[in-house]
Design a protein around this motif. Structure first.
Motif, PDB file in Angstrom:
ATOM      1  N   LYS A   1       0.823  -1.212   0.000  1.00 53.51           N
ATOM      2  CA  LYS A   1       0.000   0.000   0.000  1.00 53.51           C
ATOM      3  C   LYS A   1       0.859   1.266   0.000  1.00 53.51           C
ATOM      4  O   LYS A   1       0.619   2.215   0.742  1.00 53.51           O
TER       5      LYS A   1
ATOM      6  N   ASN B   1       0.352   5.312   1.461  1.00 53.04           N
ATOM      7  CA  ASN B   1       1.130   5.600   2.662  1.00 53.04           C
ATOM      8  C   ASN B   1       2.524   6.169   2.408  1.00 53.04           C
ATOM      9  O   ASN B   1       3.358   6.185   3.316  1.00 53.04           O
TER      10      ASN B   1
ATOM     11  N   PRO C   1       6.305  -0.628   8.203  1.00 54.06           N
ATOM     12  CA  PRO C   1       6.339   0.441   9.203  1.00 54.06           C
ATOM     13  C   PRO C   1       7.333   0.187  10.333  1.00 54.06           C
ATOM     14  O   PRO C   1       8.017   1.119  10.778  1.00 54.06           O
TER      15      PRO C   1
ATOM     16  N   ARG D   1       7.363   6.291   5.052  1.00 55.47           N
ATOM     17  CA  ARG D   1       5.937   5.986   5.154  1.00 55.47           C
ATOM     18  C   ARG D   1       5.267   6.995   6.082  1.00 55.47           C
ATOM     19  O   ARG D   1       5.832   7.410   7.089  1.00 55.47           O
ATOM     20  N   THR D   2       4.035   7.333   5.743  1.00 60.28           N
ATOM     21  CA  THR D   2       3.291   8.293   6.557  1.00 60.28           C
ATOM     22  C   THR D   2       2.442   7.618   7.628  1.00 60.28           C
ATOM     23  O   THR D   2       1.837   8.308   8.456  1.00 60.28           O
ATOM     24  N   ASP D   3       2.403   6.271   7.611  1.00 59.95           N
ATOM     25  CA  ASP D   3       1.569   5.553   8.573  1.00 59.95           C
ATOM     26  C   ASP D   3       2.388   4.882   9.669  1.00 59.95           C
ATOM     27  O   ASP D   3       1.925   3.944  10.317  1.00 59.95           O
ATOM     28  N   VAL D   4       3.611   5.357   9.893  1.00 60.70           N
ATOM     29  CA  VAL D   4       4.448   4.792  10.944  1.00 60.70           C
ATOM     30  C   VAL D   4       3.953   5.285  12.295  1.00 60.70           C
ATOM     31  O   VAL D   4       3.921   6.482  12.554  1.00 60.70           O
ATOM     32  N   GLU D   5       3.562   4.340  13.137  1.00 59.41           N
ATOM     33  CA  GLU D   5       3.063   4.691  14.464  1.00 59.41           C
ATOM     34  C   GLU D   5       4.187   4.589  15.487  1.00 59.41           C
ATOM     35  O   GLU D   5       5.052   3.736  15.396  1.00 59.41           O
TER      36      GLU D   5
END
Length: 411
Positions: free
Chosen positions: A114, A118, A325, A341-345
């Protein structure tokens, strides 16, 4: 505790991948890269360990020096013995590989991971050719930090980094009087180009873009001439040991307080940490001068075309692992870069990273030179800048004329 948490994240991530490979069926990948300094070696180990945990066999083929590593990869590709993966810092490096059918596209990995949802559109655009994706992004790097030594500044009664070039040179004069090197320039060709670009960005984002797109109208811009004047003046604030000096040596000068300032990317944070120091405290960080935009680029894994099914499987696995991630988080916190990635928590941006994010929000960003210039063009322009740096008798007008000649020969 932080190390344990990162390890658990990596294990959880790799556990999802282990079904693709067992300990008895390792996917072997020999990887060419140039990350040989202390912090760089630690960072690449994050990726190597995650790849191994996912069922891969990492064969490290490190070559000291960016140019030497790229040349080693090119030689093997042309000889019909391609490595499984190569690190490139310029997306332009893959152009010829794509054109010659010598690189594997990663459309399937990008879809399953994805990436489109992301990753920044600009990053995906940089690795896309004719609708296909040809590289696995590793990181997002900030190129134009001004690193400052509080040790050096304290000796002239200064506690804060300069915010403008006027403040920079005023501090530089005092530093010279105190017997301290004001500016630690690194002496490989690409650092001359990066320094000049970082200076140009402080004057005009438009001039910066035109220069790196080799638009000759840039030479008529007053902001460009001002940047040339600043670059020429910087020579007088450096030291005789510049030629051939790598970035980590210049970085050490800042850490020890032998020099006060360095314009260098966020990879400097890794060396600062490796020295047992804290970025933003023991070495101060700001972005550029004169409210400069943030210069952003990054590294990618490219995967040379291969007919061996096991190698292809290893390539796909490595591309998948490096863009998860968990690995993005662990790598970025070790290297000092930002996750691609922009969805790294769970990402906890350090002081310097947050400064760059705030600066980008306030003053926008520009792409680093590897995104805009082909390797040949970058090398030719950097040679002009490097020759100018060592020829202290050359004037700003001389440099402009030499750059105009270089542009003409490259078009």
């Amino acid at each position: 505790m932080r190390t344990l948490i990162l390890a658990q994240l990596l294990l959880c991530s790799s556990g999802l991948l282990m079904s693709q490979a067992s300990a008895q069926d390792l996917k072997r990948a020999d990887v060419i890269h140039w990350w040989t300094s202390a912090s760089e070696a630690k960072s690449i180990k994050v990726i190597a360990d995650a790849f191994k945990a996912a069922g891969g066999e990492w064969v490290d083929a490190a070559v000291a020096g960016t140019d030497a590593a790229k040349a080693a990869a090119a030689t093997r590709i042309q000889a019909g013995d391609p490595p499984a993966a190569v690190v490139y810092n310029s997306v332009k490096d893959i152009d010829d590989l794509v054109a010659n059918g010598q690189i594997t596209n990663l459309d399937d990995v990008a879809a399953s991971g994805k990436w489109k949802a992301n990753m920044p559109a600009a990053i995906l655009s940089a690795i896309t050719r004719d609708g296909h994706i040809y590289g696995a992004p590793i990181n997002l790097g900030v190129n134009n930090y001004l690193w400052s030594s509080p040790i050096a500044l304290a000796k002239i009664g200064v506690t804060e980094p300069p915010k403008t070039w006027d403040e920079f040179f005023a501090a530089g004069d005092k530093l010279k009087q105190a017997g301290i090197i004001p500016f630690a320039q690194s002496g490989m060709w690409y650092w001359y180009l990066m320094t000049f670009g970082n200076v140009l960005a402080t004057q005009s984002a438009d001039a910066y873009t035109k220069f790196h797109m080799m638009d000759p109208t840039v030479f008529d811009m007053p902001q460009f001439r001002k940047a040339v004047e600043i670059f020429a003046r910087l020579r007088d604030y450096s030291d005789p040991g510049v030629s051939g000096r790598e970035w980590n040596a210049s970085n050490s000068m800042i850490i020890r307080g032998e020099a006060a300032f360095q314009l260098m990317g966020d990879w400097a944070k890794g060396e600062i940490l490796a020295a047992g120091k804290v970025p933003g405290k023991d070495v101060l960080c700001t972005v550029g001068l004169d409210n400069s935009p943030v210069s952003i680029s990054g590294d990618v894994f490219a995967f040379p075309a291969n007919t061996n099914a096991d190698t292809v499987a290893a390539q796909k696995l490595l591309a998948e692992v490096v863009t998860t991630p968990a690995v993005q988080l662990a790598y970025s916190e070790t290297k000092g870069s930002l996750p691609v990635r922009t969805d790294v928590e769970g990402a906890k941006f350090d002081t310097c990273a947050q400064i760059a994010l705030d600066q980008e929000a306030a003053h926008s960003s520009v792409p680093g030179y590897p995104v805009l210039l082909s390797p040949d063009a970058a090398g030719s322009i950097a040679d002009v800048l490097g020759n100018f740096w060592v020829d202290t008798s050359a004037s700003g007008d001389d440099l402009i004329g030499q750059l105009q000649d270089a542009f003409s020969s490259l078009r």
